[in-house]
Write an enzyme that holds these catalytic residues in place. Structure first.
Site, PDB file in Angstrom:
ATOM      1  N   ARG A 267     -21.687  13.329  31.482  1.00 24.25           N
ATOM      2  CA  ARG A 267     -22.796  13.096  30.562  1.00 24.25           C
ATOM      3  C   ARG A 267     -23.820  14.214  30.728  1.00 24.25           C
ATOM      4  NH1 ARG A 267     -19.694  10.269  28.522  1.00 24.25           N
ATOM      5  NH2 ARG A 267     -19.858   8.037  27.933  1.00 24.25           N
ATOM      6  N   GLU A 295     -27.321  16.623  22.847  1.00 24.33           N
ATOM      7  CA  GLU A 295     -25.960  16.847  22.373  1.00 24.33           C
ATOM      8  C   GLU A 295     -25.896  16.610  20.867  1.00 24.33           C
ATOM      9  OE1 GLU A 295     -22.721  15.383  24.923  1.00 24.33           O
ATOM     10  OE2 GLU A 295     -21.858  14.547  23.096  1.00 24.33           O
ATOM     11  N   HIS A 314     -17.591  17.643  23.192  1.00 21.43           N
ATOM     12  CA  HIS A 314     -17.387  16.294  23.745  1.00 21.43           C
ATOM     13  C   HIS A 314     -15.982  15.786  23.380  1.00 21.43           C
ATOM     14  CE1 HIS A 314     -19.736  12.479  25.104  1.00 21.43           C
ATOM     15  NE2 HIS A 314     -18.465  12.428  25.491  1.00 21.43           N
TER      16      HIS A 314
END
Length: 356
Positions: A267, A295, A314
């Site tokens: 993360r 993000e 991701h």
């Protein structure tokens, strides 16, 4: 920081014949993911195992059809896009006995009241750990080989490398390196196992793991400061919690060796982005970042264009043909439930605060 699920991460069929009964089951997820999560062979096994209540897929719990399905539901088979399983939903499902999640975390949609009502919970997070760990190993190998900055140089200059190009790096390759694994999560554990294929020393930081358990993983347990200061590669596998926010802050990033590689497939908020940017812009360390904070990064952020930074969207978790592994594990769990066998990948209430 770690999880307690030590069952095998590869989904395997729990029996060649259907269970003696087929629990009434409702699929609650985005309809667009159903065929990927349950490819034909897995779907066939699901239909042998469960009595699927119509409609085919429930995307919300308030329509008359959804209410009728929930009223008969014994198992809720959830996935990406599942609506909140809150008090209102639970009140509509008085026969509910298990929530089996064909994806990763349950924390985004599942209320604590589910546990308070004695409902069993399971997750396919262990199956999702497989591609993340594979991606991480690839990132470590390619990052240690300096493949990303050298590819950038090769592409921009379009001439063959020189000895000077290689000599500018503190080290190249994986032989004899030290890899620091932060977090003995499902993914962290699998990464530690995969690292056994390399000629590397593995350090592990996880406050919930002792020396003996770390040794079983092929790692040496240490504190976080020692890990970041002595590792050639630091790879992050902890959940995003209040405890782990900016786990790698400016001070700890400053402890990293010149030329060290940071890999983050966990993360973004585990790392202080502003402090990390300073070290990457200076070229002191390299990074492979599948996640960032924020993000995505703003379009003008300097990390986008640095040759020593490789950013991916991701994507380390289950994608494409990997997604069917999640459905297969979920169907295995459903089969166990139907046979009265304990769930292999149960998610316990007491672990929620420290797992992803």
């Amino acid at each position: 920081m770690r999880t307690t699920d030590e069952a095998p991460v590869e989904a395997k069929a729990t029996g060649a014949t259907p269970p003696p009964r087929r629990p009434r089951t409702v699929l609650a997820m985005d309809s667009s993911v159903v065929d990927d999560v349950f490819p034909p062979a897995v779907r066939a096994r699901l239909e042998e195992t469960a009595d699927i209540r119509p409609p085919r897929v429930v995307r919300e719990f308030t329509s008359p059809q959804a209410r009728a399905a929930l009223a008969e539901c014994e198992v809720l088979l959830t996935g990406w896009g599942c609506p909140p399983v809150d008090r209102a939903a639970l009140d509509r499902a008085p026969r509910l006995r298990a929530v089996i999640h064909a994806a990763g975390t349950v924390k985004t949609f599942l209320s604590r009241e589910t546990y308070e009502r004695g409902i069993a919970v399971s997750s396919a997070a262990a199956a999702n750990a497989v591609p993340v760990a594979e991606f991480t190993l690839a990132a470590i190998i390619l990052g240690a080989k300096r493949a990303f900055p050298l590819a950038h140089l090769f592409r921009s200059r379009r001439t063959h490398r020189t000895d000077a190009d290689l000599e500018r790096h503190h080290w190249l390759g994986t032989r004899g390196i030290t890899v620091g694994v932060v977090g003995a999560s499902r993914i962290g554990r699998r990464v530690a196992e995969l690292l056994r294929t390399l000629d590397a020393e593995v350090l592990l930081y996880d406050p919930y793991v002792g020396d003996a358990e770390a040794e079983l993983l092929g790692a040496t347990r240490t504190d976080l400061d020692t890990l970041v200061a002595t590792s050639d590669v630091v790879t992050l596998h902890a959940p995003d919690t209040a405890e782990t926010h900016h786990l790698l802050d400016a001070r700890r990033l400053g402890l990293m060796r010149p030329g060290a590689l940071l890999v983050n497939t966990a993360r973004g908020p585990l790392v202080d982005t502003e402090a990390l940017t300073e070290h990457l812009v200076s070229g002191r360390i390299d990074a492979v970042l599948d996640v960032t904070d924020p993000e995505p990064l703003p379009a003008g952020h300097p990390l986008w264009d640095l040759p020593n930074v490789f950013i991916t969207p991701h994507m380390a978790g289950a994608q494409g043909n990997e997604v069917g592994r999640l459905g297969a594990l979920a169907v295995d769990e459903l089969t166990r439930y139907a046979r009265g066998v304990p769930l292999a990948h149960a998610v316990l209430l007491e672990d929620l605060e420290r797992i992803a």
